[in-house]
Design a protein around this motif. Structure first.
Motif, PDB file in Angstrom:
ATOM      1  N   LYS A 100      77.120 -64.950  84.527  1.00 19.00           N
ATOM      2  CA  LYS A 100      75.754 -65.291  84.964  1.00 19.00           C
ATOM      3  C   LYS A 100      74.799 -64.096  84.940  1.00 19.00           C
ATOM      4  CE  LYS A 100      73.058 -67.169  88.801  1.00 19.00           C
ATOM      5  NZ  LYS A 100      73.086 -67.870  90.107  1.00 19.00           N
ATOM      6  N   PRO A 101      75.110 -62.969  85.604  1.00 17.89           N
ATOM      7  CA  PRO A 101      74.148 -61.853  85.566  1.00 17.89           C
ATOM      8  C   PRO A 101      73.993 -61.259  84.169  1.00 17.89           C
ATOM      9  CG  PRO A 101      76.201 -61.195  86.648  1.00 17.89           C
ATOM     10  CD  PRO A 101      76.258 -62.675  86.491  1.00 17.89           C
ATOM     11  N   LEU A 102      75.058 -61.292  83.371  1.00 20.62           N
ATOM     12  CA  LEU A 102      74.983 -60.776  82.009  1.00 20.62           C
ATOM     13  C   LEU A 102      74.064 -61.644  81.151  1.00 20.62           C
ATOM     14  CD1 LEU A 102      78.763 -59.943  81.387  1.00 20.62           C
ATOM     15  CD2 LEU A 102      76.920 -58.351  81.997  1.00 20.62           C
ATOM     16  N   PHE A 103      74.118 -62.963  81.367  1.00 20.13           N
ATOM     17  CA  PHE A 103      73.275 -63.871  80.597  1.00 20.13           C
ATOM     18  C   PHE A 103      71.807 -63.677  80.970  1.00 20.13           C
ATOM     19  CE2 PHE A 103      71.335 -68.132  79.908  1.00 20.13           C
ATOM     20  CZ  PHE A 103      71.480 -68.162  78.527  1.00 20.13           C
ATOM     21  N   ARG A 104      71.545 -63.482  82.246  1.00 22.46           N
ATOM     22  CA  ARG A 104      70.157 -63.243  82.687  1.00 22.46           C
ATOM     23  C   ARG A 104      69.621 -61.960  82.046  1.00 22.46           C
ATOM     24  NH1 ARG A 104      67.187 -60.585  86.512  1.00 22.46           N
ATOM     25  NH2 ARG A 104      65.470 -61.744  87.494  1.00 22.46           N
ATOM     26  N   GLU A 105      70.446 -60.923  82.020  1.00 21.28           N
ATOM     27  CA  GLU A 105      70.032 -59.665  81.395  1.00 21.28           C
ATOM     28  C   GLU A 105      69.764 -59.866  79.901  1.00 21.28           C
ATOM     29  OE1 GLU A 105      73.012 -56.751  82.158  1.00 21.28           O
ATOM     30  OE2 GLU A 105      72.864 -56.943  84.341  1.00 21.28           O
ATOM     31  N   LEU A 106      70.567 -60.670  79.251  1.00 21.86           N
ATOM     32  CA  LEU A 106      70.365 -60.938  77.825  1.00 21.86           C
ATOM     33  C   LEU A 106      69.029 -61.635  77.594  1.00 21.86           C
ATOM     34  CD1 LEU A 106      71.407 -61.013  74.879  1.00 21.86           C
ATOM     35  CD2 LEU A 106      72.493 -63.205  75.442  1.00 21.86           C
ATOM     36  N   LEU A 107      68.696 -62.631  78.421  1.00 20.38           N
ATOM     37  CA  LEU A 107      67.422 -63.332  78.268  1.00 20.38           C
ATOM     38  C   LEU A 107      66.244 -62.372  78.433  1.00 20.38           C
ATOM     39  CD1 LEU A 107      67.995 -66.710  80.200  1.00 20.38           C
ATOM     40  CD2 LEU A 107      68.067 -66.301  77.736  1.00 20.38           C
ATOM     41  N   ILE A 108      66.358 -61.475  79.397  1.00 24.68           N
ATOM     42  CA  ILE A 108      65.285 -60.498  79.610  1.00 24.68           C
ATOM     43  C   ILE A 108      65.162 -59.583  78.398  1.00 24.68           C
ATOM     44  CG2 ILE A 108      64.573 -58.503  80.996  1.00 24.68           C
ATOM     45  CD1 ILE A 108      65.891 -59.926  83.414  1.00 24.68           C
ATOM     46  N   SER A 109      66.299 -59.143  77.865  1.00 30.58           N
ATOM     47  CA  SER A 109      66.294 -58.262  76.699  1.00 30.58           C
ATOM     48  C   SER A 109      65.700 -58.965  75.479  1.00 30.58           C
ATOM     49  CB  SER A 109      67.729 -57.812  76.401  1.00 30.58           C
ATOM     50  OG  SER A 109      67.805 -57.092  75.191  1.00 30.58           O
ATOM     51  N   LEU A 110      66.091 -60.223  75.259  1.00 24.25           N
ATOM     52  CA  LEU A 110      65.548 -60.977  74.125  1.00 24.25           C
ATOM     53  C   LEU A 110      64.053 -61.222  74.285  1.00 24.25           C
ATOM     54  CD1 LEU A 110      68.390 -63.634  73.640  1.00 24.25           C
ATOM     55  CD2 LEU A 110      67.901 -61.690  72.158  1.00 24.25           C
ATOM     56  N   GLY A 111      63.616 -61.355  75.524  1.00 25.22           N
ATOM     57  CA  GLY A 111      62.202 -61.606  75.783  1.00 25.22           C
ATOM     58  C   GLY A 111      61.303 -60.449  75.408  1.00 25.22           C
ATOM     59  N   LYS A 112      61.878 -59.264  75.272  1.00 27.87           N
ATOM     60  CA  LYS A 112      61.094 -58.080  74.908  1.00 27.87           C
ATOM     61  C   LYS A 112      60.909 -57.938  73.410  1.00 27.87           C
ATOM     62  CE  LYS A 112      62.582 -55.589  79.062  1.00 27.87           C
ATOM     63  NZ  LYS A 112      63.380 -54.443  79.570  1.00 27.87           N
ATOM     64  N   GLU A 113      61.579 -58.810  72.633  1.00 30.49           N
ATOM     65  CA  GLU A 113      61.435 -58.745  71.182  1.00 30.49           C
ATOM     66  C   GLU A 113      60.111 -59.372  70.781  1.00 30.49           C
ATOM     67  OE1 GLU A 113      64.842 -60.502  69.372  1.00 30.49           O
ATOM     68  OE2 GLU A 113      66.242 -59.040  70.216  1.00 30.49           O
ATOM     69  N   SER A 114      59.286 -58.643  70.069  1.00 33.32           N
ATOM     70  CA  SER A 114      57.922 -59.084  69.771  1.00 33.32           C
ATOM     71  C   SER A 114      57.867 -60.273  68.818  1.00 33.32           C
ATOM     72  CB  SER A 114      57.113 -57.920  69.188  1.00 33.32           C
ATOM     73  OG  SER A 114      57.743 -57.440  67.996  1.00 33.32           O
ATOM     74  N   GLY A 115      58.779 -60.336  67.849  1.00 37.02           N
ATOM     75  CA  GLY A 115      58.681 -61.392  66.842  1.00 37.02           C
ATOM     76  C   GLY A 115      59.276 -62.717  67.244  1.00 37.02           C
ATOM     77  N   SER A 116      60.236 -62.682  68.179  1.00 41.54           N
ATOM     78  CA  SER A 116      60.926 -63.928  68.468  1.00 41.54           C
ATOM     79  C   SER A 116      61.526 -63.936  69.867  1.00 41.54           C
ATOM     80  CB  SER A 116      62.031 -64.160  67.421  1.00 41.54           C
ATOM     81  OG  SER A 116      62.653 -65.402  67.612  1.00 41.54           O
ATOM     82  N   PRO A 117      60.679 -63.934  70.906  1.00 44.24           N
ATOM     83  CA  PRO A 117      61.213 -64.083  72.262  1.00 44.24           C
ATOM     84  C   PRO A 117      61.755 -65.505  72.440  1.00 44.24           C
ATOM     85  CG  PRO A 117      58.828 -64.234  72.287  1.00 44.24           C
ATOM     86  CD  PRO A 117      59.211 -63.855  70.888  1.00 44.24           C
ATOM     87  N   PRO A 118      62.668 -65.732  73.379  1.00 38.22           N
ATOM     88  CA  PRO A 118      63.242 -67.071  73.550  1.00 38.22           C
ATOM     89  C   PRO A 118      62.189 -68.124  73.881  1.00 38.22           C
ATOM     90  CG  PRO A 118      64.573 -65.445  74.698  1.00 38.22           C
ATOM     91  CD  PRO A 118      63.308 -64.746  74.266  1.00 38.22           C
ATOM     92  N   THR A 119      62.246 -69.212  73.148  1.00 34.84           N
ATOM     93  CA  THR A 119      61.383 -70.366  73.420  1.00 34.84           C
ATOM     94  C   THR A 119      62.018 -71.271  74.459  1.00 34.84           C
ATOM     95  OG1 THR A 119      60.585 -70.320  71.137  1.00 34.84           O
ATOM     96  CG2 THR A 119      60.234 -72.355  72.374  1.00 34.84           C
ATOM     97  N   CYS A 120      63.348 -71.439  74.352  1.00 39.03           N
ATOM     98  CA  CYS A 120      64.074 -72.280  75.292  1.00 39.03           C
ATOM     99  C   CYS A 120      65.538 -71.876  75.296  1.00 39.03           C
ATOM    100  CB  CYS A 120      63.933 -73.761  74.942  1.00 39.03           C
ATOM    101  SG  CYS A 120      64.787 -74.230  73.415  1.00 39.03           S
ATOM    102  N   VAL A 121      66.233 -72.320  76.334  1.00 36.91           N
ATOM    103  CA  VAL A 121      67.685 -72.184  76.419  1.00 36.91           C
ATOM    104  C   VAL A 121      68.289 -73.569  76.271  1.00 36.91           C
ATOM    105  CG1 VAL A 121      69.625 -71.623  77.938  1.00 36.91           C
ATOM    106  CG2 VAL A 121      67.619 -70.129  77.885  1.00 36.91           C
ATOM    107  N   ILE A 122      69.334 -73.682  75.445  1.00 39.47           N
ATOM    108  CA  ILE A 122      70.129 -74.911  75.367  1.00 39.47           C
ATOM    109  C   ILE A 122      71.509 -74.548  75.873  1.00 39.47           C
ATOM    110  CG2 ILE A 122      71.069 -76.707  73.873  1.00 39.47           C
ATOM    111  CD1 ILE A 122      68.769 -76.234  71.942  1.00 39.47           C
ATOM    112  N   ALA A 123      71.850 -75.023  77.064  1.00 46.03           N
ATOM    113  CA  ALA A 123      73.085 -74.600  77.724  1.00 46.03           C
ATOM    114  C   ALA A 123      74.030 -75.766  77.935  1.00 46.03           C
ATOM    115  CB  ALA A 123      72.771 -73.944  79.064  1.00 46.03           C
ATOM    116  N   ASP A 124      75.304 -75.470  77.838  1.00 42.83           N
ATOM    117  CA  ASP A 124      76.343 -76.450  78.127  1.00 42.83           C
ATOM    118  C   ASP A 124      76.156 -76.996  79.538  1.00 42.83           C
ATOM    119  OD1 ASP A 124      79.048 -77.539  78.868  1.00 42.83           O
ATOM    120  OD2 ASP A 124      79.607 -76.709  76.925  1.00 42.83           O
ATOM    121  N   GLY A 125      76.402 -78.262  79.708  1.00 41.68           N
ATOM    122  CA  GLY A 125      76.273 -78.891  81.022  1.00 41.68           C
ATOM    123  C   GLY A 125      77.244 -78.375  82.054  1.00 41.68           C
TER     124      GLY A 125
END
Length: 483
Positions: A100-125
């Motif tokens: 869980k904390p590692l995934f949150r850190e990954l989302l934050i890191s991806l969000g800093k990418e200028s060309g393609s920040p995350p639009t949405c998460v598709i997660a297993d139920g």
């Protein structure tokens, strides 16, 4: 309409439960999204990614899909942990605490990418911590339940089953008692057909509580994706619409991907999603067998048999007199019970004459082979969907989770096979194999062929799943405008 920033691409971050049966359909969805021009970050566990690197050419796969990349995170278990059989549930709790904390850190890191920040998460139920992480970071989240619609609906009624006193139940008492408190499924399910967690003796059991909390958390997502198709489960799909703003039924995903690649001018890019090296020698053996003469046997990636159970299946298959192709993967035999048993000469001779055994098989190709007349399966949803898409009748031997619901749907709702749950003896196996390939074949194959036709139609242009996937893609693109 507002035009999207041309320098920003729609970008889906996909998080499967770290098990082959969950990863496989979500990887296929990822491929389809990439082929539609979206960017995808596919987040495996370190353990799954290491195995994937051994079983497929990951570099070639990614190079043919612009915008696709893998990331991996720890699942919290040591490398030597089997992650199968009775120990598979350990993943539920280790991912919650470690991933869980590692995934949150990954989302934050991806969000800093200028060309393609995350639009949405598709997660297993079954990875509800992704809902928390996405909400904290401010990214829309869609949940993907890798079960069918009927079983997903049943899980949303576990609390009601508890309130009605239907569960828990002790031992195997009154297992054929009808379950009438799940709307739309009143005449279908018995106690023995409920998901495996319903057989736990205590409501306070951590696994029971895990499923209750995960299922509840799903409703916080903006939409639900299911790997099924409208024509197969329309009444239950409509009921799920009361719980989610949007429901996208986009299956069978493996058929969808094959159809897309077949009609595409680009080279094949598909992965089989297997974590084991496939033994393709079985295809040459099948080529030498008569049409519809072989029963294929595979219990998936997690089910383990005792040595005694293996012997019962072996006797039943040999005594049926039918040809058989049997997958016995590494770690599929528990080996604790009956370890002193050794195969008798008649089994060895019968296998030599009529059988072929492999560690892992290219299942979709096997099920599509003209020599296959039936399938003995654990009734996992991927295997069930692959068999019904190929029009192959089945014998179900479910062991846990959604498998028990699936097998009941197969035998009583869709009538494409036989249900052998809660038994494992050679005489029953022998009789069911003969029934499937002889006595009851005509009535079963009629239903199987019709459902296979509907599955193919659903993924064609204008079909129900085709249209739903287009809606999903367009909705993700619209999210990109507002992020």
């Amino acid at each position: 309409m507002e035009q999207p920033n041309p320098s920003i691409f729609p970008h889906a971050v996909i998080l499967p439960m770290p098990a082959q049966g969950h990863m496989k359909p979500m990887l296929r969805l990822a491929e389809l999204l990439c082929l539609a021009g979206l960017h995808v970050t596919f987040v495996n566990s370190d353990y799954i990614q290491a195995r994937l690197l051994k079983s497929m050419d990951v570099a070639a796969f990614c190079s043919r899909l612009p915008g696709f990349r893998f990331e991996s995170l720890s699942d919290g278990l040591p490398p030597e942990h089997p992650r199968a059989g009775r120990l598979a549930n350990d993943l539920f709790f280790s991912t919650r605490s470690v991933t869980k904390p590692l995934f949150r850190e990954l989302l934050i890191s991806l969000g800093k990418e200028s060309g393609s920040p995350p639009t949405c998460v598709i997660a297993d139920g079954l990875m509800s911590f992704a809902v928390d992480a996405a909400e904290e970071v401010g990214i829309p989240i869609i949940t993907f339940r890798t079960y069918n619609a009927s079983c997903t609906w049943v899980y949303f009624h576990i609390s009601k089953l508890i309130e009605e006193g239907e569960i828990p139940f002790q031992g195997d008492k009154d297992m054929d008692r009808q379950i009438t408190c799940i709307p739309g499924l009143e005449s279908l399910l018995r106690r023995r057909d409920l998901p495996g967690i319903c057989r736990l003796e205590e409501i306070e059991n951590p696994v029971m509580q895990y499923y209750l909390s995960e299922t509840s958390a799903m409703t916080r997502a903006s939409a639900l994706i299911i790997n099924t198709f409208e024509e197969l489960e329309a009444p239950v799909i409509s009921k799920l619409g009361s719980l989610f703003p949007k429901v996208y039924t986009i299956g069978p995903l493996h058929t969808f991907l094959k159809s897309h690649i077949k009609h595409s001018s680009s080279p094949s890019v598909s992965s089989n999603g297997s974590l084991w090296q496939q033994d393709r020698s079985c295809l040459a053996w099948l080529d030498s067998q008569p049409s519809k003469s072989v029963v294929y046997v595979s219990f998936g990636s997690l089910v383990s048999l005792t040595r005694d159970q293996m012997m019962e299946f072996w006797y039943g298959l040999v005594h049926s007199g039918k040809k058989f192709l049997w997958v016995i993967r590494p770690n599929s035999i528990e080996g604790e019970e009956g370890v002193g048993q050794t195969p008798v000469e008649e089994l060895l001779e019968g296998t030599k004459e009529r059988g072929f055994m492999v560690g892992w098989a290219p299942q979709e190709e096997v099920l599509g082979h003209p020599s296959i007349g039936g399938f003995i399966t654990h009734s996992g949803w991927n295997s069930t969907l692959e068999s019904l898409s190929a029009g192959v009748p089945v014998i179900c031997w479910p062991q846990f989770s959604d498998q028990l619901v699936n097998s009941r749907c197969v035998s009583e709702l869709w009538r494409i096979g036989l249900d052998m749950k809660d038994t494992c003896d050679r005489l029953t196996i022998e009789k069911m194999v003969r029934d499937l390939l002889e006595d009851k074949r005509e009535e079963i194959i009629r239903s199987a062929n019709e459902i296979a036709r509907m599955a193919r139609e659903s993924v064609k242009e204008g079909g129900s799943s085709y249209c739903n996937l287009e809606k999903l893609i367009n909705d993700i693109r619209l999210m990109c405008l507002t992020n």
